[in-house]
Motif scaffolding. Structure first.
Motif, PDB file in Angstrom:
ATOM      1  N   THR A 195       0.602  -0.916   0.146  1.00  0.00           N
ATOM      2  CA  THR A 195       0.507   0.094   0.079  1.00  0.00           C
ATOM      3  C   THR A 195       1.281   1.418   0.021  1.00  0.00           C
ATOM      4  O   THR A 195       1.053   2.212  -0.548  1.00  0.00           O
ATOM      5  CB  THR A 195      -0.787  -0.033   1.194  1.00  0.00           C
ATOM      6  N   VAL A 196       1.790   0.912   0.576  1.00  0.00           N
ATOM      7  CA  VAL A 196       2.901   2.140   0.930  1.00  0.00           C
ATOM      8  C   VAL A 196       3.420   2.550  -0.377  1.00  0.00           C
ATOM      9  O   VAL A 196       3.976   3.868  -0.793  1.00  0.00           O
ATOM     10  CB  VAL A 196       3.697   2.047   1.703  1.00  0.00           C
ATOM     11  N   GLU A 217       0.251   4.157   8.073  1.00  0.00           N
ATOM     12  CA  GLU A 217       0.903   4.574   6.227  1.00  0.00           C
ATOM     13  C   GLU A 217       1.079   5.772   6.420  1.00  0.00           C
ATOM     14  O   GLU A 217       1.769   6.016   5.425  1.00  0.00           O
ATOM     15  CB  GLU A 217      -0.212   3.307   5.429  1.00  0.00           C
ATOM     16  N   ASP A 218       0.132   6.588   6.531  1.00  0.00           N
ATOM     17  CA  ASP A 218       0.154   8.509   6.335  1.00  0.00           C
ATOM     18  C   ASP A 218       1.778   8.435   6.979  1.00  0.00           C
ATOM     19  O   ASP A 218       2.955   9.078   5.777  1.00  0.00           O
ATOM     20  CB  ASP A 218      -0.833   9.311   7.031  1.00  0.00           C
ATOM     21  N   VAL A 255       4.729   6.941   4.448  1.00  0.00           N
ATOM     22  CA  VAL A 255       4.551   7.834   3.136  1.00  0.00           C
ATOM     23  C   VAL A 255       5.314   9.230   3.949  1.00  0.00           C
ATOM     24  O   VAL A 255       6.260   9.808   2.545  1.00  0.00           O
ATOM     25  CB  VAL A 255       2.936   8.364   2.337  1.00  0.00           C
ATOM     26  N   ARG A 309       2.050   3.920  -3.356  1.00  0.00           N
ATOM     27  CA  ARG A 309       1.880   5.939  -2.986  1.00  0.00           C
ATOM     28  C   ARG A 309       3.035   6.497  -3.118  1.00  0.00           C
ATOM     29  O   ARG A 309       3.005   7.212  -3.314  1.00  0.00           O
ATOM     30  CB  ARG A 309       1.270   6.253  -2.087  1.00  0.00           C
ATOM     31  N   THR A 310       4.400   5.713  -2.995  1.00  0.00           N
ATOM     32  CA  THR A 310       5.856   6.397  -3.134  1.00  0.00           C
ATOM     33  C   THR A 310       6.613   5.701  -4.014  1.00  0.00           C
ATOM     34  O   THR A 310       7.527   6.175  -4.235  1.00  0.00           O
ATOM     35  CB  THR A 310       6.675   5.960  -1.620  1.00  0.00           C
TER      36      THR A 310
END
Length: 241
Positions: free
Chosen positions: A44-45, A96-97, A100, A48-49
């Motif tokens: 998931t991370v 997760e936030d 990121v 996003r990255t």
């Protein structure tokens, strides 16, 4: 100043020859890191990255022993403002936030790395911990502890290096070797000079390539070099028109 190109090459060479000296210690940790639930969160991370999920996994292990309460940046709790370097991050709404933020906004800005070769990956991880070992010409225990590429030498506290101290934590390279033996999806890209901005040895500043629009086109029939016979012929026909 550390020559990052040389360090990438050195790390790639070490990885090609590395053998685990603490295989029994690596195996259970590797299984935990590639476990379905953990891998899903890392992916998931990664989405996003752009940082590979297995790189996120080994950073998580090194920084806070894979605690889901700990920040990827320095191991501090992610639901409050961090006090260790990088300090002042957070609080965040989720692990997760926080992850990121650590990869995108904190040195060494892992999300900017485009060199996914093993040399580039290990050098990114070494930068995550610091280049103090590389500046001494020594293998970093953050990367090589638990393999035959590391014997001793450790910063026991900030700025204090003990050549006889031995890091007991498992290193990133050994973790990646052990994880790859379990999960065949763990693969590294090819080394390519185009993946990394070259560094000027004296200043350490990245060389910014010229924009394609600013680079003169190569001479051709339709675009002859100034002063050439082709340029004279083109000029003659232009006047005639």
């Amino acid at each position: 100043m550390v020559d990052l190109s040389a360090l990438r090459a050195a790390n790639a060479s070490r990885f090609a020859h590395a053998k685990l000296t603490r295989a029994a210690d690596f195996k259970p940790v590797a299984r935990r890191l590639v476990g379905t639930q953990a891998k899903s969160r890392y992916q998931t991370v990664a989405a996003r990255t752009g940082v590979p999920w297995f790189v996120i996994a080994v950073i998580h292990e090194r920084e806070c022993s894979q605690s889901w309460r700990g920040s990827l940046a320095q191991g501090d709790p992610w639901d409050r403002k961090s006090v260790h370097v990088p300090a002042g991050r957070g609080p965040f709404a989720s692990w997760e936030d926080c992850a990121v933020d650590a990869l995108v906004n904190c040195p060494p800005y892992a999300a900017r790395n485009k060199d996914c070769s093993i040399g580039g990956t290990l050098t990114l991880l070494e930068q995550y911990n610091g280049l103090g070992y590389a500046s001494k010409g020594r293998p970093s225990p953050y990367i090589w502890s638990g393999t035959d590429q590391y014997v001793s030498g450790k910063y026991v506290r900030d700025g204090v290096y003990d050549p006889n101290a031995v890091d007991q934590q498992l290193g990133c390279a050994g973790l990646l070797l052990a994880m790859a033996a379990i999960d065949a999806s763990i693969k590294f890209g090819e080394a390519s000079a185009s993946n990394v901005a070259p560094f000027v040895r004296k200043t350490g500043q990245p060389v910014v390539p010229a924009h394609p629009d600013s680079v003169p086109a190569k001479p051709s029939i339709t675009n002859p070099a100034p002063g050439s016979v082709g340029a004279w012929i083109a000029s003659f026909f232009k006047k005639a028109a």
